[in-house]
Design an enzyme around this catalytic site. Structure first.
Site, PDB file in Angstrom:
ATOM      1  N   THR A  60       0.607  -1.101   0.354  1.00 60.82           N
ATOM      2  CA  THR A  60      -0.344  -0.200   0.147  1.00 60.82           C
ATOM      3  C   THR A  60       0.622   1.171   0.067  1.00 60.82           C
ATOM      4  O   THR A  60       0.549   2.436  -0.500  1.00 60.82           O
ATOM      5  CB  THR A  60      -0.722  -0.046   0.682  1.00 60.82           C
ATOM      6  OG1 THR A  60      -2.043   0.803   1.041  1.00 60.82           O
ATOM      7  CG2 THR A  60       0.061   0.248   2.483  1.00 60.82           C
ATOM      8  N   TYR A  61       1.891   1.392   0.050  1.00 61.61           N
ATOM      9  CA  TYR A  61       2.995   2.681   0.168  1.00 61.61           C
ATOM     10  C   TYR A  61       3.119   3.158  -0.832  1.00 61.61           C
ATOM     11  O   TYR A  61       3.189   2.876  -2.450  1.00 61.61           O
ATOM     12  CB  TYR A  61       4.582   2.158   1.285  1.00 61.61           C
ATOM     13  CG  TYR A  61       4.711   1.523   2.522  1.00 61.61           C
ATOM     14  CD1 TYR A  61       3.397   1.922   3.600  1.00 61.61           C
ATOM     15  CD2 TYR A  61       5.624   1.298   3.223  1.00 61.61           C
ATOM     16  CE1 TYR A  61       3.305   1.463   4.018  1.00 61.61           C
ATOM     17  CE2 TYR A  61       5.431   0.892   4.104  1.00 61.61           C
ATOM     18  CZ  TYR A  61       4.659   0.527   4.778  1.00 61.61           C
ATOM     19  OH  TYR A  61       4.681   0.338   6.645  1.00 61.61           O
ATOM     20  N   SER A  62       2.731   4.130  -1.252  1.00 63.57           N
ATOM     21  CA  SER A  62       2.390   5.115  -2.080  1.00 63.57           C
ATOM     22  C   SER A  62       2.337   4.270  -3.376  1.00 63.57           C
ATOM     23  O   SER A  62       2.577   4.252  -4.573  1.00 63.57           O
ATOM     24  CB  SER A  62       3.656   5.612  -2.873  1.00 63.57           C
ATOM     25  OG  SER A  62       4.301   6.291  -2.028  1.00 63.57           O
ATOM     26  N   LYS A  88       3.784  -6.220   3.057  1.00 66.30           N
ATOM     27  CA  LYS A  88       2.496  -6.519   4.347  1.00 66.30           C
ATOM     28  C   LYS A  88       1.517  -6.876   3.167  1.00 66.30           C
ATOM     29  O   LYS A  88       1.752  -5.787   1.586  1.00 66.30           O
ATOM     30  CB  LYS A  88       2.444  -5.471   5.216  1.00 66.30           C
ATOM     31  CG  LYS A  88       3.742  -5.054   5.779  1.00 66.30           C
ATOM     32  CD  LYS A  88       3.691  -4.218   6.715  1.00 66.30           C
ATOM     33  CE  LYS A  88       4.654  -3.525   7.595  1.00 66.30           C
ATOM     34  NZ  LYS A  88       5.567  -2.884   6.105  1.00 66.30           N
TER      35      LYS A  88
END
Length: 326
Positions: A60-62, A88
């Protein structure tokens, strides 16, 4: 660099983990403060040169951009087998049904998507980002077991949840002979110590690796209380974490500053040294955005706080409501 066994596994990780939420295209996702690829690569190379072999990111990061940047940097700056790579799954990656969560479908789709973005055949540690209240834990755990057996992940871990939920997950895995969680990535720092009540004792008893996120409290512990940064002004999630007991938290920040001044070291070193002296902690996750951030993190390994200093840092703390998960 110092290294430690990862909980009860044979895996060895650097005692500083590079958090990769800082890296990503600011135009993707909701991290307007993230570093673009060129600047991200500088930090990642510095980390590897310093002996940091443990990198933690998330799908989900960026919106996947972090994984892409991290994957390319690893290929250019290191041998894949020398890196312990963690990512993750849980948060929403696309609209509509099955675009988030920990169902068997979501996990199988997202591990393949993460591997594609990272440009690797496997991750060393695959973690559930949060607890999924809408999916039976048995479904999640069996799917993660199958991911490991398929060779797409070496180990599995979990992130912020209640201790009873984590204990239940360990029990269900053992009951069914499935791969068990070997790590807990939880919210822990001088301003938020609720994990000391149940989660840390559970992890220590079960020999679970603990890799705390936000060990510097989103930078709050490294600067004067009223000082702001570009990230603190735009980090919407971060704004929800440290607003409960401002007067008390300010006193803790001041105590960090006093000890740092007396020792002639940075505040970041003091705050990181405090978390490293926790017997349950394996490696705090440092989200560096400048070269001096990593230098301070590594330097903190040689800082040994006295009992009096630890007492001064901890004395103002009062109980907090749960922050960082629901």
């Amino acid at each position: 660099m110092e290294y430690a066994k990862f909980g009860k596994t044979g895996l060895e990780v650097s005692k500083i983990c590079l958090g990769c939420m800082t890296f990503g295209d600011p135009g993707r996702g909701n991290h307007a403060w993230s570093l673009r690829e060129e600047d991200s690569r500088t930090i990642i190379k510095q980390a590897i040169d310093l002996g940091i072999n443990f990198l933690d990111t998330a799908n989900t990061y960026s919106n996947g951009s972090s994984e892409e940047i991290v994957g390319r940097a690893i290929r250019d700056f290191a041998k894949r087998e020398d890196i312990v790579l963690a990512t993750k799954v849980f948060n929403r990656m696309r609209p509509g049904p099955n675009g988030a969560g920990l169902s068997r479908k979501a996990i199988f789709d997202e591990i393949d998507n993460s591997l594609r973005r990272l440009g690797t055949d496997y991750v060393d540690l695959y973690q559930i980002h949060r607890f999924d209240y809408t999916t039976p834990i048995e479904e999640t755990l069996e799917a993660l077991h199958d991911v490991v057996k398929a060779g797409k992940a070496r180990y599995i871990g979990a992130s912020s949840m209640y201790a009873w939920q984590f204990a239940k997950a360990l029990y269900v895995s053992r009951l069914n002979g499935w791969t068990e969680f070997v790590s807990m990535q939880d919210h822990l720092n001088l301003l938020y110590r609720e994990e000391e009540r149940e989660m840390l004792p559970l992890c220590e008893d079960q020999k679970i690796a603990v890799i705390p996120w936000s060990p510097l409290a989103r930078g709050r512990l490294t600067r004067d209380w009223d000082e702001t940064t570009a990230r603190s002004e735009t980090d919407e999630f971060g704004k929800t974490l440290y607003t409960q007991s401002i007067d008390v938290d300010r006193r803790i920040v001041e105590a960090v500053a006093q000890i740092a001044k007396a020792r002639d070291i940075s505040r970041a070193q003091v705050a990181t040294a405090w978390i490293l002296q926790k017997s349950a902690v394996t490696a705090p996750i440092i989200g560096a955005s400048k070269p001096n951030h990593l230098k301070a993190a590594v330097a903190s390994l040689s800082v040994k706080l006295t009992a009096e200093e630890v007492a001064a840092l901890e004395a103002p703390y009062i109980p907090h409501a749960i922050a960082g998960f629901k």
